[in-house]
Design an enzyme around this catalytic site. Sequence first.
Site, PDB file in Angstrom:
ATOM      1  N   ALA A 251       0.807  -1.225   0.000  1.00 23.95           N
ATOM      2  CA  ALA A 251       0.000   0.000   0.000  1.00 23.95           C
ATOM      3  C   ALA A 251       0.834   1.266   0.000  1.00 23.95           C
ATOM      4  CB  ALA A 251      -0.933  -0.007   1.214  1.00 23.95           C
TER       5      ALA A 251
ATOM      6  N   ARG B  73      -6.519  -1.860   3.853  1.00 25.48           N
ATOM      7  CA  ARG B  73      -6.539  -3.279   4.148  1.00 25.48           C
ATOM      8  C   ARG B  73      -5.469  -3.728   5.147  1.00 25.48           C
ATOM      9  NH1 ARG B  73      -8.484  -7.830   0.893  1.00 25.48           N
ATOM     10  NH2 ARG B  73      -7.542  -9.694   1.725  1.00 25.48           N
TER      11      ARG B  73
ATOM     12  N   VAL C 141      -4.696  -3.303  -5.303  1.00 27.29           N
ATOM     13  CA  VAL C 141      -5.778  -3.651  -6.234  1.00 27.29           C
ATOM     14  C   VAL C 141      -6.115  -2.488  -7.162  1.00 27.29           C
ATOM     15  CG1 VAL C 141      -6.775  -5.319  -4.611  1.00 27.29           C
ATOM     16  CG2 VAL C 141      -7.599  -2.953  -4.595  1.00 27.29           C
ATOM     17  N   ASP C 142      -5.257  -1.457  -7.176  1.00 29.51           N
ATOM     18  CA  ASP C 142      -5.600  -0.211  -7.872  1.00 29.51           C
ATOM     19  C   ASP C 142      -5.234  -0.175  -9.346  1.00 29.51           C
ATOM     20  OD1 ASP C 142      -2.752   0.340  -7.804  1.00 29.51           O
ATOM     21  OD2 ASP C 142      -3.026   1.085  -5.758  1.00 29.51           O
TER      22      ASP C 142
ATOM     23  N   HIS D  15      -4.091  -9.708  -4.708  1.00 33.45           N
ATOM     24  CA  HIS D  15      -5.404  -9.455  -4.092  1.00 33.45           C
ATOM     25  C   HIS D  15      -6.462  -9.047  -5.112  1.00 33.45           C
ATOM     26  CE1 HIS D  15      -3.146  -8.659  -0.061  1.00 33.45           C
ATOM     27  NE2 HIS D  15      -3.334  -9.946  -0.295  1.00 33.45           N
TER      28      HIS D  15
ATOM     29  N   CYS E 222     -21.709 -17.193 -12.328  1.00 32.14           N
ATOM     30  CA  CYS E 222     -21.162 -17.695 -13.596  1.00 32.14           C
ATOM     31  C   CYS E 222     -19.726 -17.249 -13.843  1.00 32.14           C
ATOM     32  CB  CYS E 222     -22.047 -17.261 -14.761  1.00 32.14           C
ATOM     33  SG  CYS E 222     -21.970 -15.494 -15.152  1.00 32.14           S
TER      34      CYS E 222
ATOM     35  N   CYS F 219     -26.244 -13.805 -15.988  1.00 27.75           N
ATOM     36  CA  CYS F 219     -27.039 -14.843 -15.322  1.00 27.75           C
ATOM     37  C   CYS F 219     -27.900 -14.328 -14.183  1.00 27.75           C
ATOM     38  CB  CYS F 219     -26.117 -15.953 -14.794  1.00 27.75           C
ATOM     39  SG  CYS F 219     -25.163 -15.474 -13.335  1.00 27.75           S
TER      40      CYS F 219
ATOM     41  N   ILE G 214       9.183   6.680  -0.253  1.00 28.21           N
ATOM     42  CA  ILE G 214       9.201   5.802  -1.416  1.00 28.21           C
ATOM     43  C   ILE G 214       9.265   6.576  -2.735  1.00 28.21           C
ATOM     44  CG2 ILE G 214       7.776   4.145  -2.710  1.00 28.21           C
ATOM     45  CD1 ILE G 214       6.846   3.087   0.056  1.00 28.21           C
TER      46      ILE G 214
END
Length: 251
Positions: free
Chosen positions: A12, A24, A93-94, A111, A122, A147, A228
């Site tokens: 993250a 998370r 997840v970005d 993730h 489905c 579905c 970072i």
Amino acid sequence: MAKPLVALLTGAGVSTDSGIPDYRGPDGLWRRDPEAEKLVTYDCYMSDPEIRRRSWQMRRRTEALGAEPNAAHRAVAALERSGVPVRVITQNVDGLHQLAGMPARKVLELHGSARSVVCTGCHARGPMADALARVEAGEEDPACLECGGIQKPATVMFGERLDPVVLGDAVAVTKACQVFVAVGSSLQVQPAAGLAGVAADHGARLIIVNAEPTPYDDRADEIVREPIGRALPELLRGLTGQERPAGPQGG
């Protein structure tokens, strides 16, 4: 002479400069607020229509899909373009690594992705943006158009297992790499955290870039505590043979 394979495990901390908070992690919102955690817990989501409605509203309000890659994401993509073999294993997840220019086939999303939705019946997939457009238009819990099943974000919710194929690929890359950079991750959430140990066990040079100590610091060949957005570009330039300024490091 062949260039070394570089694997990066990104957490993250890589995306905070893009305005995406750590929801998370061990101290993230999902852990601190039980009610919020229900919105991303699989059993709660599947069994309670109200939880699903709230979950969709939460995603409608989030700014994650509008986030832009930052200097760290761009530095990783630049390393790949330089001809160095690079693989990204991300806990995020970005999708920002791909937006920065990393080929999707070289990014393993442990993730899942918040940019897609998947039907729990489905398994049909589609863009998150399309599902959110339906929510904006008044659908509180948009069902699968194929579905009629329950749709969820294509992320790994609490109570779900990681995709074994993706995890297997991540382990294989980790065992094969010569340099393993863990950046912006507390290295406390398993099984992703354990990849740092696997890399060290297989002879990779282990570099940890994180503001706080991690459980794998004693295995690291180099530890970087600098922000970072500045530290990672300098570090990766060094891997291409360019000079980088010396900074406070240890390990």
